[in-house]
Motif scaffolding. Structure first.
Motif: not given
Length: 333
Positions: A9, A40, A47, A61
């Motif tokens: 991420l 997710e 996200i 997110g």
């Protein structure tokens, strides 16, 4: 949920692209997309918003990204604490700001105060929306923006929806920045009508240009408007043309180009309420306290060009919580 997914991420947020993030992570794009999809599904959230302009973090997110950054920072702290190494702890601090010389000068003071410490510092000048999003996602600990009477209600709603608080620094009347050979320097004050023959430099805000503009004054239907993205371009254009930019009017030796001056706008009643923003209930770290102190120091060193340079006495009212925070910062200096 895996720690590696948190790293994914953070890398995607840095690159703004799943394909670029996959390259940096030495993995295939399908593998990275699958890992995010599984996350997710596990958390039952979306996200990213995927569109023609690439990916954008959803509000959930962005919140998850903030937790991911905190988690990875904690992992690094644990590694340093128990790895047997005596490496000095790295100072990490990021600030996002509209195009203000005083915010840059405060950052310089903060940088110089670090001495020989190990540090990882970020200064981001950008669009208003980007600054708010940076603070919301905790990409930056702090942001520097302004509110005006005309935009106060909208901006307060946007900030409140994202759980962000605004702390007032100073209120100033709008000025025009011009080069010292500009015809308008014959006047101590200028009117909006006097600006009409000259090109207006405006910081690009994309689709949000009307609501989130950096310029408090929008002088009607302009015949000549130039959109720019960075402060260096603005300075170079002002230096070599009769174009102007509307802003605080602050001049700062060594930071603002010596060929520029500023003139107050006489017939516009709205003011610029300068301030800094952070997430509500987030920690007031030593770095944030220090930078806020340097913001105040930088503003004391600012001066105006032509005209009175009057500092408006009125300000946007702070909440009880914000006033208490401001007083606490002063006591802890």
């Amino acid at each position: 949920m895996k720690l590696q997914q948190m790293r994914y991420l953070v890398e995607i947020s840095k690159t703004g692209s799943i394909s670029k993030a996959a390259q940096n992570l030495f993995m295939t794009q399908p593998s990275l997309s699958t890992a995010i999809s599984k996350l997710e599904e596990e958390l039952q959230i979306e996200i990213f918003e995927r569109g023609s302009k690439g990916i954008q973090f959803t509000p959930e997110g962005a919140e998850l990204l903030g937790y991911a950054r905190q988690l990875l920072d904690q992992v690094e702290t644990i590694k340093k604490r128990f790895s047997g190494k005596k490496n000095e702890e790295t100072v990490r601090f990021s600030v996002s700001t509209q195009h203000y010389a005083f915010a840059v000068y405060a950052f310089i003071l903060f940088l110089n105060s670090q001495g020989d410490k190990s540090f990882d510092l970020h200064l981001r000048e950008g669009k208003t929306k980007e600054i708010i999003d940076d603070v919301f996602s905790q990409k930056s600990s702090l942001g520097v923006i302004f509110l005006s009477s005309s935009t106060n209600r909208l901006m307060r709603r946007i900030l409140n929806e994202k759980g962000i608080e605004f702390h007032h620094l100073m209120t100033v009347r709008p000025h025009v920045f011009v080069n010292k050979k500009h015809p308008l320097t014959a006047y101590e004050k200028v009117s909006l009508s006097q600006l009409e023959p000259y090109p207006c430099l405006t910081y690009e805000q994309g689709l949000d240009s009307f609501n989130l503009a950096e310029e408090v004054v929008s002088p009607g239907q302009l015949r000549q408007r130039v959109f720019v993205k960075d402060r260096a371009s603005t300075v170079n254009i002002i230096r070599h043309t009769n174009a102007y930019n509307i802003g605080t009017g602050f001049l700062l030796s060594g930071i603002v180009d010596d060929s520029m001056t500023s003139i107050p706008i006489d017939d516009y009643n709205d003011n610029m309420h300068l301030g800094w923003i952070k997430l509500k209930n987030s920690e007031m770290t030593p770095e944030i306290k220090s930078y806020v102190e340097y913001l105040h120091e930088a503003l004391k060193k600012c001066h105006f060009g032509l005209g009175s340079g009057h500092i408006a006495n009125d300000s946007i009212e702070l909440s009880t919580e914000q006033r208490g925070l401001s007083e606490r910062i002063k006591r802890e200096k």
